[in-house]
Design an enzyme around this catalytic site. Structure first.
Site, PDB file in Angstrom:
ATOM      1  N   GLY A  31       0.846  -1.202   0.000  1.00  0.00           N
ATOM      2  CA  GLY A  31       0.000   0.000   0.000  1.00  0.00           C
ATOM      3  C   GLY A  31       0.875   1.242   0.000  1.00  0.00           C
ATOM      4  CD  GLU A 233     -10.133  13.460  14.410  1.00  0.00           C
ATOM      5  OE1 GLU A 233      -9.769  13.761  13.272  1.00  0.00           O
ATOM      6  OE2 GLU A 233     -10.658  12.368  14.697  1.00  0.00           O
ATOM      7  CG  HIS A 257      -6.794   5.871  18.954  1.00  0.00           C
ATOM      8  ND1 HIS A 257      -5.767   5.058  18.548  1.00  0.00           N
ATOM      9  CD2 HIS A 257      -7.255   6.460  17.838  1.00  0.00           C
ATOM     10  CE1 HIS A 257      -5.628   5.166  17.240  1.00  0.00           C
ATOM     11  NE2 HIS A 257      -6.520   6.008  16.789  1.00  0.00           N
TER      12      HIS A 257
HETATM   13  N1  LIG Z   1      -4.549   7.260   6.390  1.00  0.00           N
HETATM   14  C1  LIG Z   1      -4.530   7.382   7.722  1.00  0.00           C
HETATM   15  O1  LIG Z   1      -4.324   8.470   8.289  1.00  0.00           O
HETATM   16  C2  LIG Z   1      -4.741   6.167   8.593  1.00  0.00           C
HETATM   17  C3  LIG Z   1      -4.764   6.322   9.997  1.00  0.00           C
HETATM   18  C4  LIG Z   1      -4.916   5.187  10.810  1.00  0.00           C
HETATM   19  C5  LIG Z   1      -5.045   3.951  10.211  1.00  0.00           C
HETATM   20  N2  LIG Z   1      -5.047   3.821   8.846  1.00  0.00           N
HETATM   21  C6  LIG Z   1      -5.179   2.486   8.265  1.00  0.00           C
HETATM   22  O2  LIG Z   1      -4.047   2.220   7.429  1.00  0.00           O
HETATM   23  C7  LIG Z   1      -4.422   1.439   6.298  1.00  0.00           C
HETATM   24  C8  LIG Z   1      -4.023   2.192   5.033  1.00  0.00           C
HETATM   25  O3  LIG Z   1      -4.683   3.445   5.048  1.00  0.00           O
HETATM   26  P1  LIG Z   1      -4.618   4.460   3.807  1.00  0.00           P
HETATM   27  O4  LIG Z   1      -5.388   5.651   4.215  1.00  0.00           O
HETATM   28  O5  LIG Z   1      -3.231   4.631   3.327  1.00  0.00           O
HETATM   29  O6  LIG Z   1      -5.457   3.653   2.733  1.00  0.00           O
HETATM   30  P2  LIG Z   1      -5.647   3.939   1.201  1.00  0.00           P
HETATM   31  O7  LIG Z   1      -4.857   5.153   0.788  1.00  0.00           O
HETATM   32  O8  LIG Z   1      -7.089   3.895   0.918  1.00  0.00           O
HETATM   33  O9  LIG Z   1      -5.044   2.614   0.575  1.00  0.00           O
HETATM   34  C9  LIG Z   1      -3.679   2.248   0.659  1.00  0.00           C
HETATM   35  C10 LIG Z   1      -3.293   1.490  -0.592  1.00  0.00           C
HETATM   36  O10 LIG Z   1      -3.957   0.243  -0.623  1.00  0.00           O
HETATM   37  C11 LIG Z   1      -4.212  -0.107  -1.991  1.00  0.00           C
HETATM   38  N3  LIG Z   1      -5.663  -0.336  -2.128  1.00  0.00           N
HETATM   39  C12 LIG Z   1      -6.654   0.461  -1.716  1.00  0.00           C
HETATM   40  N4  LIG Z   1      -7.854  -0.079  -1.998  1.00  0.00           N
HETATM   41  C13 LIG Z   1      -7.614  -1.248  -2.585  1.00  0.00           C
HETATM   42  C14 LIG Z   1      -8.445  -2.276  -3.087  1.00  0.00           C
HETATM   43  N5  LIG Z   1      -9.760  -2.204  -3.035  1.00  0.00           N
HETATM   44  N6  LIG Z   1      -7.862  -3.358  -3.606  1.00  0.00           N
HETATM   45  C15 LIG Z   1      -6.524  -3.457  -3.659  1.00  0.00           C
HETATM   46  N7  LIG Z   1      -5.683  -2.494  -3.197  1.00  0.00           N
HETATM   47  C16 LIG Z   1      -6.215  -1.415  -2.661  1.00  0.00           C
HETATM   48  C17 LIG Z   1      -3.785   1.067  -2.850  1.00  0.00           C
HETATM   49  O11 LIG Z   1      -2.490   0.808  -3.341  1.00  0.00           O
HETATM   50  P3  LIG Z   1      -2.255   0.163  -4.779  1.00  0.00           P
HETATM   51  O12 LIG Z   1      -3.446   0.496  -5.624  1.00  0.00           O
HETATM   52  O13 LIG Z   1      -0.999   0.775  -5.298  1.00  0.00           O
HETATM   53  O14 LIG Z   1      -2.133  -1.283  -4.550  1.00  0.00           O
HETATM   54  C18 LIG Z   1      -3.703   2.199  -1.864  1.00  0.00           C
HETATM   55  O15 LIG Z   1      -2.768   3.178  -2.233  1.00  0.00           O
HETATM   56  C19 LIG Z   1      -5.928   1.209   6.433  1.00  0.00           C
HETATM   57  O16 LIG Z   1      -6.150  -0.028   7.074  1.00  0.00           O
HETATM   58  C20 LIG Z   1      -6.382   2.345   7.360  1.00  0.00           C
HETATM   59  O17 LIG Z   1      -7.533   2.016   8.085  1.00  0.00           O
HETATM   60  C21 LIG Z   1      -4.891   4.902   8.027  1.00  0.00           C
END
Ligand SMILES: NC(=O)c1ccc[n+]([C@@H]2O[C@H](COP(=O)([O-])OP(=O)(O)OC[C@H]3O[C@@H](n4cnc5c(N)ncnc54)[C@H](OP(=O)(O)O)[C@@H]3O)[C@@H](O)[C@H]2O)c1
Length: 499
Positions: A31, A233, A257
């Site tokens: 990711g 927030e 949290h």
């Molecule tokens: N963003 C935050 O601030 C945050 C905070 C706390 C926890 N989290 C957790 O961290 C994880 C990642 O968060 P994120 O915000 O970075 O997520 P995201 O941007 O939605 O997704 C991360 C990556 O996963 C791949 N992806 C997304 N949807 C997909 C699908 N349906 N099928 C296959 N690949 C897919 C994509 O990469 P590719 O297309 O290149 O494969 C995407 O760039 C999640 O579990 C989220 O709950 C995030």
């Protein structure tokens, strides 16, 4: 006291005030094109590199479906971290550590290709750390493919996997994920992250409670009237509407949290500061929390939430919740614990307030004991990081002029010790490289924390009729949250008004 380290003796302060450098590692981020990787993980790894805590031979491989080449991925990271091009040798050096592999998480052949890249003579003896920065439905397919292609076998070296929160969507999915993982990984290989635990002030709760004499004798129902924890927030759902509208604030903040902070504040002392001893005590505490009665829970939505992009116009998802809990053990029975968290509120702050009981008797003529300021210990987690202790004190002026004064210290005002303060993700990435699980969540804790909220989540899901209270954006939240405390003759200590 001095401690021998084989090279002469050093003081224990020198030993513990020095960060343990990470060992040589292969870090693989799934990711890598995503929001979390760009905003948190690569900056945290750069911070470790900058502080000299990342081993010089550590390499970082970004993975994902996005068709980056090595150059375009380095450009992408460089743009995110350095605003365009690296300008120093250190930045340049960091980029050289990074590579990219195109991979679909559901295709075994893509993982076999990754294994060919990683399991080589020069790399295979290093620990491998896989970070799943992916939507959680992809965790199991990705780990199954890691397993099938031998990437989790510890024949040559340690193999660890970091799972982001939320771990599961409810009790059933968390149990099912844990069950699936049991066949693929040992618990020692699993690092379930809650980045709040990486915050300096959250870790400080351990020291405050267990390295000082003055608090622990008072830390119980005889002296403490209530505990309040707030995570407010100012932002709304922003770009995470798709996820948040499914989840809601209880899944997003309370299950992880808030409960983690509460357990650190209220758990019994572990026998020793080690991962399992700490987690055993947390588990006991979470198990002692009484089932949450729907009458002790308030949910609300900020005005115009359903007009946000990516949110269903009929959404009943809560963007704010407040709960009253009780812990059924000898230390805490009868002490109410109030938790609240919400989006689009008047201020951004996370704070824990420990409210002490009033004095037994007022000796001051004409002043009732209820009129005296209760002592309150404020543990500020963000954005201010520090501690405050509110006292009743003599004010300048007439003999019995009294008022509330707060003794306080801010981490920000401490003199520079020469040691960088690591941000939460940097701390946790460093601990994982060093194999320290103390600040990560164990499977049984995850399951019990879901269990605690599941009854309430089910109750809310079944209730399609009652009106969800609304609150104004950038306000203090709904009146119902105040009413929850009014029943106990109490008020929220912390104002959420914008100053
Ligand atoms: N963003 C935050 O601030 C945050 C905070 C706390 C926890 N989290 C957790 O961290 C994880 C990642 O968060 P994120 O915000 O970075 O997520 P995201 O941007 O939605 O997704 C991360 C990556 O996963 C791949 N992806 C997304 N949807 C997909 C699908 N349906 N099928 C296959 N690949 C897919 C994509 O990469 P590719 O297309 O290149 O494969 C995407 O760039 C999640 O579990 C989220 O709950 C995030």
């Amino acid at each position: 006291m001095n401690v021998g380290n084989g090279k002469g003796s050093i003081s224990w302060q020198e030993l513990f005030c020095r960060e343990q450098k990470a060992s040589e590692c292969e870090i693989i981020i799934f990711g890598a094109s995503g929001d979390l990787a760009g905003r948190k993980l690569f900056p945290a790894l750069y911070c470790l590199h900058e502080c000299g805590l990342l081993h010089k031979n550590t390499r970082i491989t970004g993975c994902g479906r996005h068709s980056f080449t090595l150059e375009t991925f380095r450009d992408h990271i460089s743009g995110t971290l350095f605003n365009a091009h690296p300008s120093t040798a250190q930045e340049q050096e960091f980029l050289q550590k990074i590579s990219y592999t195109v991979l679909d998480y559901t295709k075994e052949e893509d993982f076999a290709r990754l294994a060919d890249e990683l399991v080589t003579e020069d790399k295979k003896y290093k620990p491998f750390l896989f970070y799943l920065a992916l939507p959680s439905p992809l965790y199991i397919p990705a780990v199954e493919n890691l397993y099938k292609t031998g990437l989790l076998s510890e024949k040559y070296g340690k193999r660890r996997v970091i799972f982001e929160k939320p771990f599961g969507f409810d009790l059933q999915s968390a149990v099912s994920m844990n069950r699936s993982l049991k066949d693929l990984l040992t618990e020692e290989q699993i690092y379930r992250i809650d980045h709040y635990l990486g915050k300096e002030t959250v870790q400080n709760i351990f020291l405050l409670r267990f390295a000082n004499r003055i608090f622990e004798p008072l830390w119980n129902r005889d002296h403490i009237a209530a505990i309040q924890i707030t995570a407010a927030e100012t932002l709304g759902v922003e770009k995470r509407a798709g996820y948040f509208d499914q989840a809601g604030i209880v899944r997003d903040m309370f299950q992880n949290h808030l409960l983690e902070m509460l357990s650190l504040v209220t758990m019994e002392s572990p026998e020793i500061f080690s991962a399992d001893a700490v987690r055993d005590e947390k588990l006991k505490l979470i198990r002692a929390i009484r089932k949450i009665a729907p009458a002790d829970a308030v949910r609300a939505q900020y005005e115009h939430y359903t007009e946000e992009e990516g949110v269903s116009p009929f959404s009943r998802t809560e963007t704010f919740a407040a709960l009253r809990l009780f812990i059924d053990n000898a230390r805490w029975q009868t002490v109410p614990v109030y938790l609240r968290a919400g989006k689009c509120l008047g201020v951004k702050k996370t704070e824990i307030d420990i409210i002490f009981k009033e004095v037994d008797k007022s000796i001051f003529p004409g002043i009732n004991k209820e009129d005296l300021q209760r002592n309150i210990l404020h543990l500020s987690v963000q954005p201010r990081e520090g501690i405050g202790l509110t006292l009743e004190a003599k004010m300048p002026g007439p003999k019995l002029c009294m008022g509330a004064l707060t003794l306080s210290f801010d981490y920000a005002s401490l003199p520079q010790s020469g040691t960088e303060t690591l941000d939460a993700y940097a701390r946790l990435l460093l601990d994982c490289q060093n194999g320290d699980q103390t600040l990560f969540i164990r499977s049984d804790i995850i399951e019990h924390s879901w269990q605690l909220y599941q009854g309430l989540l089910d109750h809310w899901a079944e209730d399609r009729k009652s009106i969800i209270p609304q609150y104004k954006q950038y306000s203090e939240g709904p009146q119902e949250a105040k009413d929850l405390l009014k029943r106990d003759n109490a008020v929220w200590i912390d104002s959420l008004y914008r100053k």
